[in-house]
Scaffold this motif. Structure first.
Motif: not given
Length: 263
Positions: A245-246, A158-163, A113-116
């Motif tokens: 989903y995540a 959104a980017l964190g959830l996709w990770s 989540l942090g990286i996202g």
């Protein structure tokens, strides 16, 4: 727990992968936003099929134009975060250093989540900087409403959830290369084709909005398909669907890691 999280960040940021991904996300966001800003404000935009809508929708589509590439890269990062452990046989030392497997997986989830969020900032830096300059050159207000700020914040989420989706997929398919090919192939090729085919069916049109990519587009007020009977989700519903989903995939990954034997 803090030491486990630091370890996950250290694993990622001590490789060359992180800055390569950062460059890719920045360039994708900048180039797509510049193209969309020019195309949507062109005098012939409507004739050429450009996205239409009110100023807020147009600006949102500009700033999130590169998000499709961004979330595919974050999906890959999520897969690599666990897939590389199995590929290089470091999963054993990871679980030995953090014997509580649930805690080890929670550390990965928090780190992702942090990286996202970090990559989301990089993406926004590229899209907002280049997109805003292009919009101003075209005499368009780059921030017509506070809703734009909400869209930018949701892009980070959104980017964190996709990770996290990538993390679950990486555990579901232990072979890292296969997991990347399946994940990117489904998100980039299979899902759009299914969306196109099902959108012309009465029952299919009800399913299409709940696909991850479509939920992401709805979440950030991105451009969605036109000329179909599909009713896309509101931004908050799209956020809940993507979060579901995540949560489901990361929970499954945690459950499987806790129960499986590792050698």
């Amino acid at each position: 727990m803090g030491a486990a999280i630091k370890s996950e960040f250290r694993k990622f940021f001590t490789t060359r992968l992180w800055w390569g991904m950062a460059i890719g996300i920045f360039l994708a966001a900048a180039l797509f936003s510049a193209f969309f800003a020019y195309f949507t404000t062109s005098a012939t935009a409507t004739e050429e099929g450009a996205p239409t809508g009110d100023p807020v929708q147009i600006v949102n589509s500009v700033y999130t134009a590169g998000l499709g590439v961004g979330y595919l890269l974050m999906l890959t990062v999520g897969i690599l975060q666990i897939g590389s452990e199995y590929r290089h046989k470091t999963i054993t030392s990871t679980l030995l250093s953090t014997p509580n497997r649930v805690r080890a997986m929670l550390a990965k989830i928090v780190a992702l989540l942090g990286i996202g969020a970090l990559y989301g900032l990089v993406s926004l830096l590229g899209s907002v900087t280049v997109g805003a300059i292009t919009l101003m050159v075209r005499d368009v207000d780059p921030f017509p409403s506070i809703e734009v700020l909400r869209t930018l914040a949701l892009s980070l989420l959104a980017l964190g959830l996709w990770s996290l989706i990538g993390l679950g997929l990486g555990i579901l398919i232990p072979n890292m290369v296969a997991a990347i090919l399946v994940g990117v192939g489904v998100a980039w090729i299979v899902e759009p084709l299914l969306s196109f085919g099902l959108s012309n069916l009465d029952w299919g049109a009800k399913i299409v909005p709940y696909f991850p990519s479509n939920a992401t587009n709805a979440m950030v007020n991105g451009v969605t398909a036109q000329g179909t009977d599909v009713t896309f989700l509101s931004w908050w519903a799209g956020a809940l669907v993507l979060a579901a989903y995540a949560a489901a995939l990361s929970a499954f990954g945690t459950w499987r890691t806790v129960r499986q034997d590792v050698s």
